[in-house]
Design a protein around this motif. Structure first.
Motif, short mmCIF file in Angstrom:
data_model
loop_
_atom_site.label_atom_id
_atom_site.label_comp_id
_atom_site.label_asym_id
_atom_site.label_seq_id
_atom_site.Cartn_x
_atom_site.Cartn_y
_atom_site.Cartn_z
N PHE A 96 0.82 -1.21 0.00
CA PHE A 96 0.00 0.00 0.00
C PHE A 96 0.85 1.26 0.00
N CYS A 97 1.97 1.22 0.73
CA CYS A 97 2.81 2.42 0.81
C CYS A 97 3.65 2.61 -0.45
N GLU A 98 4.23 1.55 -0.95
CA GLU A 98 5.13 1.68 -2.10
C GLU A 98 4.40 1.47 -3.42
N GLY A 99 3.36 0.68 -3.42
CA GLY A 99 2.55 0.55 -4.62
C GLY A 99 2.93 -0.58 -5.53
N ARG A 100 4.18 -1.00 -5.62
CA ARG A 100 4.57 -2.08 -6.52
C ARG A 100 5.76 -2.83 -5.96
N LEU A 101 5.96 -4.03 -6.48
CA LEU A 101 7.10 -4.84 -6.07
C LEU A 101 8.27 -4.56 -6.98
N GLU A 102 9.46 -4.74 -6.45
CA GLU A 102 10.66 -4.52 -7.26
C GLU A 102 10.84 -5.67 -8.24
N PRO A 103 11.49 -5.39 -9.39
CA PRO A 103 11.76 -6.48 -10.34
C PRO A 103 12.77 -7.46 -9.75
N GLY A 104 12.62 -8.76 -10.10
CA GLY A 104 13.54 -9.79 -9.63
C GLY A 104 13.21 -10.29 -8.24
N ILE A 105 11.99 -10.07 -7.81
CA ILE A 105 11.59 -10.51 -6.47
C ILE A 105 11.39 -12.02 -6.48
N PRO A 107 9.84 -15.78 -6.14
CA PRO A 107 8.47 -16.22 -6.45
C PRO A 107 7.57 -16.38 -5.21
N TRP A 108 8.14 -16.77 -4.09
CA TRP A 108 7.29 -16.97 -2.91
C TRP A 108 6.71 -15.65 -2.41
N ILE A 109 7.44 -14.57 -2.61
CA ILE A 109 6.89 -13.26 -2.23
C ILE A 109 5.76 -12.88 -3.18
N LEU A 110 5.92 -13.19 -4.48
CA LEU A 110 4.84 -12.94 -5.43
C LEU A 110 3.59 -13.74 -5.08
N THR A 111 3.80 -14.97 -4.59
CA THR A 111 2.68 -15.80 -4.17
C THR A 111 1.96 -15.15 -3.00
N LEU A 112 2.72 -14.63 -2.05
CA LEU A 112 2.10 -13.92 -0.94
C LEU A 112 1.39 -12.66 -1.41
N TYR A 113 1.93 -12.02 -2.41
CA TYR A 113 1.31 -10.81 -2.97
C TYR A 113 -0.03 -11.15 -3.58
N VAL A 114 -0.11 -12.29 -4.26
CA VAL A 114 -1.35 -12.70 -4.90
C VAL A 114 -2.40 -13.05 -3.85
#
Length: 115
Positions: A96-105, A107-114
């Motif tokens: 919410f504060c930063e708005g987007r994830l950094e490139p090269g993150i 996959p498990w963090i992307l899963t949590l994001y989803v």
């Protein structure tokens, strides 16, 4: 005044005293009849009652221990849930504060994001 008959009164008193002594001895024997068995039975009954009370105390202690175990398991689960919830909350606040994830993150963090 009438003359007192000493012989018959004396005999009656002696017979009365003998009867009282015999009755006293009989009562003593009646009181002591089976007294040892009675005392032994009372002692055994008291031991039995005390053993029952000890069993009940041990049973209550087991119940208390079971309640402590159940509460401890719930507390451990809540600690684990709190850890996961804190990580998810941190991710949400970061998004919410930063708005987007950094490139090269990873996959498990992307899963949590989803999620």
């Amino acid at each position: 005044a009438q003359p007192i008959a000493c012989g018959s009164n004396l005999k009656a008193m002696v017979v009365g005293v003998e009867a009282a002594a015999a009755a006293g001895a009989g009562l003593h024997e009646l009181f002591n009849y089976n007294r040892e068995n009675f005392k032994y039975d009372r002692k055994q009954r008291q031991k039995n009652e005390m053993q029952i009370l000890n069993f009940r105390i041990k049973q209550a202690n087991l119940w208390r221990e079971d309640v402590r175990d159940i509460i401890g398991m719930t507390e451990k689960k809540m600690e684990n849930y709190l850890l996961v919830a804190t990580l998810q909350l941190g991710m949400c606040i970061g998004l919410f504060c930063e708005g987007r994830l950094e490139p090269g993150i990873p996959p498990w963090i992307l899963t949590l994001y989803v999620l």
